[in-house]
Design a protein around this motif. Structure first.
Motif, PDB file in Angstrom:
ATOM      1  N   SER A 213      34.523 -31.033  18.796  1.00 53.95           N
ATOM      2  CA  SER A 213      33.557 -30.461  19.068  1.00 53.95           C
ATOM      3  C   SER A 213      32.318 -30.915  19.061  1.00 53.95           C
ATOM      4  O   SER A 213      31.701 -31.481  18.784  1.00 53.95           O
ATOM      5  N   GLY A 214      31.371 -31.059  20.222  1.00 51.05           N
ATOM      6  CA  GLY A 214      30.266 -31.260  21.011  1.00 51.05           C
ATOM      7  C   GLY A 214      30.038 -33.059  20.260  1.00 51.05           C
ATOM      8  O   GLY A 214      28.808 -33.102  19.881  1.00 51.05           O
ATOM      9  N   GLY A 215      31.103 -33.436  20.284  1.00 46.22           N
ATOM     10  CA  GLY A 215      30.712 -35.026  20.588  1.00 46.22           C
ATOM     11  C   GLY A 215      30.963 -35.572  18.338  1.00 46.22           C
ATOM     12  O   GLY A 215      30.394 -36.134  18.096  1.00 46.22           O
ATOM     13  N   ARG A 216      31.453 -34.640  17.921  1.00 45.29           N
ATOM     14  CA  ARG A 216      31.432 -34.887  16.826  1.00 45.29           C
ATOM     15  C   ARG A 216      33.284 -34.563  15.988  1.00 45.29           C
ATOM     16  O   ARG A 216      33.892 -32.853  16.928  1.00 45.29           O
ATOM     17  N   ILE A 217      33.903 -34.557  14.909  1.00 45.66           N
ATOM     18  CA  ILE A 217      35.034 -34.733  14.038  1.00 45.66           C
ATOM     19  C   ILE A 217      34.603 -33.061  13.855  1.00 45.66           C
ATOM     20  O   ILE A 217      33.722 -33.276  12.529  1.00 45.66           O
ATOM     21  N   VAL A 218      35.192 -32.389  13.426  1.00 44.72           N
ATOM     22  CA  VAL A 218      35.090 -30.716  12.965  1.00 44.72           C
ATOM     23  C   VAL A 218      36.168 -30.253  11.953  1.00 44.72           C
ATOM     24  O   VAL A 218      35.692 -29.695  11.282  1.00 44.72           O
ATOM     25  N   SER A 219      37.432 -31.028  11.804  1.00 49.52           N
ATOM     26  CA  SER A 219      38.082 -30.783  10.966  1.00 49.52           C
ATOM     27  C   SER A 219      39.292 -31.860  11.387  1.00 49.52           C
ATOM     28  O   SER A 219      39.033 -32.427  12.269  1.00 49.52           O
ATOM     29  N   TYR A 220      39.890 -31.800  10.449  1.00 47.65           N
ATOM     30  CA  TYR A 220      41.443 -32.896  10.660  1.00 47.65           C
ATOM     31  C   TYR A 220      42.314 -32.188   9.864  1.00 47.65           C
ATOM     32  O   TYR A 220      41.979 -31.143   8.549  1.00 47.65           O
ATOM     33  N   VAL A 221      43.495 -32.157   9.936  1.00 47.79           N
ATOM     34  CA  VAL A 221      45.187 -32.250   9.160  1.00 47.79           C
ATOM     35  C   VAL A 221      45.778 -32.581   8.870  1.00 47.79           C
ATOM     36  O   VAL A 221      45.746 -33.375   9.854  1.00 47.79           O
ATOM     37  N   GLN A 222      45.744 -32.630   7.332  1.00 45.44           N
ATOM     38  CA  GLN A 222      46.982 -34.551   7.616  1.00 45.44           C
ATOM     39  C   GLN A 222      48.456 -33.795   6.518  1.00 45.44           C
ATOM     40  O   GLN A 222      48.178 -32.871   5.711  1.00 45.44           O
ATOM     41  N   HIS A 223      49.787 -34.607   7.087  1.00 50.80           N
ATOM     42  CA  HIS A 223      50.530 -34.124   6.289  1.00 50.80           C
ATOM     43  C   HIS A 223      51.290 -35.086   6.073  1.00 50.80           C
ATOM     44  O   HIS A 223      50.712 -36.438   6.445  1.00 50.80           O
ATOM     45  N   THR A 224      51.797 -35.542   4.732  1.00 50.09           N
ATOM     46  CA  THR A 224      52.175 -36.542   4.327  1.00 50.09           C
ATOM     47  C   THR A 224      53.409 -36.571   3.352  1.00 50.09           C
ATOM     48  O   THR A 224      54.093 -35.127   3.226  1.00 50.09           O
ATOM     49  N   ASN A 225      54.122 -37.357   3.278  1.00 50.88           N
ATOM     50  CA  ASN A 225      56.219 -37.153   3.422  1.00 50.88           C
ATOM     51  C   ASN A 225      56.353 -38.023   1.892  1.00 50.88           C
ATOM     52  O   ASN A 225      56.210 -39.495   2.389  1.00 50.88           O
ATOM     53  N   THR A 226      56.595 -38.396   1.197  1.00 48.67           N
ATOM     54  CA  THR A 226      57.130 -39.882  -0.165  1.00 48.67           C
ATOM     55  C   THR A 226      58.977 -39.642   0.665  1.00 48.67           C
ATOM     56  O   THR A 226      59.576 -38.698   0.533  1.00 48.67           O
ATOM     57  N   THR A 227      58.280 -41.484   1.372  1.00 49.76           N
ATOM     58  CA  THR A 227      59.739 -42.285   1.617  1.00 49.76           C
ATOM     59  C   THR A 227      60.701 -42.703   0.357  1.00 49.76           C
ATOM     60  O   THR A 227      61.348 -42.839   1.013  1.00 49.76           O
ATOM     61  N   SER A 228      59.693 -42.908  -0.353  1.00 46.67           N
ATOM     62  CA  SER A 228      60.183 -43.869  -1.128  1.00 46.67           C
ATOM     63  C   SER A 228      59.798 -43.678  -2.915  1.00 46.67           C
ATOM     64  O   SER A 228      58.901 -43.221  -2.812  1.00 46.67           O
ATOM     65  N   GLY A 229      60.888 -43.011  -3.633  1.00 45.86           N
ATOM     66  CA  GLY A 229      60.901 -43.509  -5.511  1.00 45.86           C
ATOM     67  C   GLY A 229      60.138 -41.785  -5.655  1.00 45.86           C
ATOM     68  O   GLY A 229      60.216 -40.878  -4.785  1.00 45.86           O
ATOM     69  N   THR A 230      59.364 -41.766  -6.488  1.00 46.93           N
ATOM     70  CA  THR A 230      58.559 -40.693  -6.855  1.00 46.93           C
ATOM     71  C   THR A 230      57.553 -40.389  -7.127  1.00 46.93           C
ATOM     72  O   THR A 230      57.141 -40.836  -8.061  1.00 46.93           O
ATOM     73  N   VAL A 231      56.056 -39.833  -6.922  1.00 49.71           N
ATOM     74  CA  VAL A 231      54.773 -40.016  -6.431  1.00 49.71           C
ATOM     75  C   VAL A 231      54.676 -39.347  -8.383  1.00 49.71           C
ATOM     76  O   VAL A 231      55.050 -38.529  -8.776  1.00 49.71           O
ATOM     77  N   PHE A 232      53.688 -39.753  -9.311  1.00 46.08           N
ATOM     78  CA  PHE A 232      53.505 -40.046 -10.129  1.00 46.08           C
ATOM     79  C   PHE A 232      51.625 -39.794 -10.523  1.00 46.08           C
ATOM     80  O   PHE A 232      51.355 -39.448 -11.360  1.00 46.08           O
ATOM     81  N   ILE A 233      51.390 -40.379  -9.343  1.00 39.33           N
ATOM     82  CA  ILE A 233      49.646 -40.403  -8.600  1.00 39.33           C
ATOM     83  C   ILE A 233      49.860 -38.539  -8.757  1.00 39.33           C
ATOM     84  O   ILE A 233      50.165 -38.354  -7.460  1.00 39.33           O
ATOM     85  N   PRO A 234      48.881 -37.746  -9.743  1.00 42.38           N
ATOM     86  CA  PRO A 234      49.089 -36.669  -8.624  1.00 42.38           C
ATOM     87  C   PRO A 234      48.283 -36.698  -7.478  1.00 42.38           C
ATOM     88  O   PRO A 234      47.538 -37.442  -6.739  1.00 42.38           O
ATOM     89  N   PRO A 235      48.741 -35.415  -6.513  1.00 40.38           N
ATOM     90  CA  PRO A 235      48.035 -35.343  -4.961  1.00 40.38           C
ATOM     91  C   PRO A 235      46.465 -35.932  -5.118  1.00 40.38           C
ATOM     92  O   PRO A 235      45.807 -35.288  -6.342  1.00 40.38           O
ATOM     93  N   THR A 236      45.583 -36.426  -4.066  1.00 38.23           N
ATOM     94  CA  THR A 236      44.690 -36.144  -4.014  1.00 38.23           C
ATOM     95  C   THR A 236      44.177 -36.177  -2.404  1.00 38.23           C
ATOM     96  O   THR A 236      45.009 -35.475  -1.700  1.00 38.23           O
ATOM     97  N   GLN A 237      43.199 -36.352  -2.031  1.00 35.09           N
ATOM     98  CA  GLN A 237      42.754 -36.175  -0.636  1.00 35.09           C
ATOM     99  C   GLN A 237      42.974 -37.417   0.496  1.00 35.09           C
ATOM    100  O   GLN A 237      43.486 -37.302   1.580  1.00 35.09           O
ATOM    101  N   ILE A 238      44.502 -38.377  -0.371  1.00 34.37           N
ATOM    102  CA  ILE A 238      44.716 -39.451   0.801  1.00 34.37           C
ATOM    103  C   ILE A 238      46.519 -38.687   0.201  1.00 34.37           C
ATOM    104  O   ILE A 238      47.374 -39.236   2.041  1.00 34.37           O
ATOM    105  N   THR A 239      47.052 -38.522  -0.364  1.00 34.28           N
ATOM    106  CA  THR A 239      47.515 -38.267  -0.067  1.00 34.28           C
ATOM    107  C   THR A 239      48.743 -36.920  -0.643  1.00 34.28           C
ATOM    108  O   THR A 239      49.528 -35.959   0.097  1.00 34.28           O
ATOM    109  N   GLY A 240      47.836 -36.487  -0.473  1.00 33.82           N
ATOM    110  CA  GLY A 240      48.010 -34.697  -0.524  1.00 33.82           C
ATOM    111  C   GLY A 240      48.107 -33.640   1.232  1.00 33.82           C
ATOM    112  O   GLY A 240      47.527 -34.773   2.259  1.00 33.82           O
ATOM    113  N   ASN A 241      48.801 -32.882   1.602  1.00 31.68           N
ATOM    114  CA  ASN A 241      48.959 -32.148   2.029  1.00 31.68           C
ATOM    115  C   ASN A 241      47.218 -31.034   3.032  1.00 31.68           C
ATOM    116  O   ASN A 241      47.063 -29.950   2.063  1.00 31.68           O
ATOM    117  N   ASP A 242      46.767 -31.955   3.404  1.00 32.16           N
ATOM    118  CA  ASP A 242      45.564 -31.657   3.345  1.00 32.16           C
ATOM    119  C   ASP A 242      45.101 -30.703   5.358  1.00 32.16           C
ATOM    120  O   ASP A 242      44.935 -31.501   5.922  1.00 32.16           O
TER     121      ASP A 242
END
Length: 318
Positions: free
Chosen positions: A145-174
């Motif tokens: 809005s107004g030429g700036r990023i004001v929000s984002y929505v992130q979806h994640t999905n584990t495609t293989s293995g079992t995630v062992f690092i707790p969710p972060t701002q990179i791997t979480g549904n944020d």
């Protein structure tokens, strides 16, 4: 970030083995910077003299000089010099254990602002007979809005293995909200996360920023676990008169504009691990007046003999 350093942000991880390399290992790296216009969503990856940064390599050592953390970050661009590709490959060693992470992003734009992002994050841990690995697919949409990023929505999905690092701002549904001051500087960046097994967003982190003279002078980040505030990181930033070394990306495509080169940060943490970390930076420049390398020295109070004591960062350009 953390000092956000190279894209890694402050978020505590419960187990030492699981310290996430794409988040800020407390006091772990220099806050990457960028000099440009007052558009805090500038997605170019330029040094202070306008050169496009191709790769940044960070090597961190403990007080004995033993390498404990290494990160290689690479950038690719489109014809408008906007970052369209981003990779971060990291290796962390701790008490004989090794954690390797690989992050790769592709960014799509609408005009000069990011509209979507797709990525892959892989994590591997080895500690004696223990071997764990997982792959996470990442999809993010940005709202502007107004030429700036004001929000984002992130979806994640584990495609293989079992995630062992707790969710972060990179791997979480944020979901994240960004606000700006009257001068167009980023003033607040709040992240909300859907915990595993839940369908409701909870506060993940809330960060406020203070700018002066074109530089970030202070950030205050409150971190939450299951919706409960557990720690606060207050970081004061100091600069010299030289050009900034490299860009600070709060999230790929979302940059905070810094004019001068970072000379020192003082981070005070209250909550889970009360401590103060003073990091002094010394950047050298090549004949083209491009930042060539940065040496960082960390002083941690109370002292932590096993923690990071020094860093060396090198930059290469297109």
């Amino acid at each position: 970030m953390n000092q956000s350093l190279s894209f890694r942000l402050h978020h505590p991880i419960a187990a030492a083995l699981l310290i996430l390399l794409i988040t800020t290992f407390t006091g772990c790296t220099k806050s990457s910077n960028s000099s440009s216009s007052n558009n805090n969503n500038d997605s170019t990856s330029k040094s202070g003299n306008g050169s496009l940064l191709k790769q940044e390599i960070l090597v961190a050592a403990n007080a004995s000089g033993v390498t404990v953390d290494s990160i290689v970050t690479s950038f690719q661009y489109n014809s408008n010099n906007l970052v369209t590709g981003y990779q971060e490959n990291s290796i962390l060693t701790d008490s004989g254990a090794t954690v390797t992470t690989n992050l790769s992003y592709t960014v799509t734009y609408s005009g000069n602002l990011p509209s979507s992002l797709t990525g892959t994050f892989t994590e591997t841990a080895q500690d004696g007979a223990l071997n764990e690995s997982a792959t996470v697919a990442i999809n993010t949409t940005f709202q502007s809005s107004g030429g700036r990023i004001v929000s984002y929505v992130q979806h994640t999905n584990t495609t293989s293995g079992t995630v062992f690092i707790p969710p972060t701002q990179i791997t979480g549904n944020d979901s994240a909200l960004l606000t700006y001051d009257a001068s167009g500087n980023l003033s607040a960046y709040n992240i909300y996360n859907i915990p595993n097994g839940s369908s409701t967003y909870e506060p993940f982190s809330e960060t406020t920023y203070t700018f002066s003279g074109g530089n970030l002078t202070q950030s205050v980040e409150n971190v939450y676990v299951v919706g409960i505030q557990t720690a606060t990181y207050t970081t004061v930033y100091q600069y010299d008169s030289k050009l900034a070394a490299s860009p600070l990306f709060l999230y790929p495509g979302i940059a905070a504009i810094i004019t001068n080169d970072l000379s020192q940060t003082t981070e005070t943490e209250t909550g889970l691990i009360p401590q103060t970390i003073v990091t002094a930076y010394n950047t050298t420049y090549n004949s083209a007046n491009q930042p060539a390398s940065t040496a960082a020295t960390l002083t941690i109070t109370p002292s932590n003999s096993g923690g990071i004591a020094s860093e060396k960062i090198t930059y290469t350009y297109e």
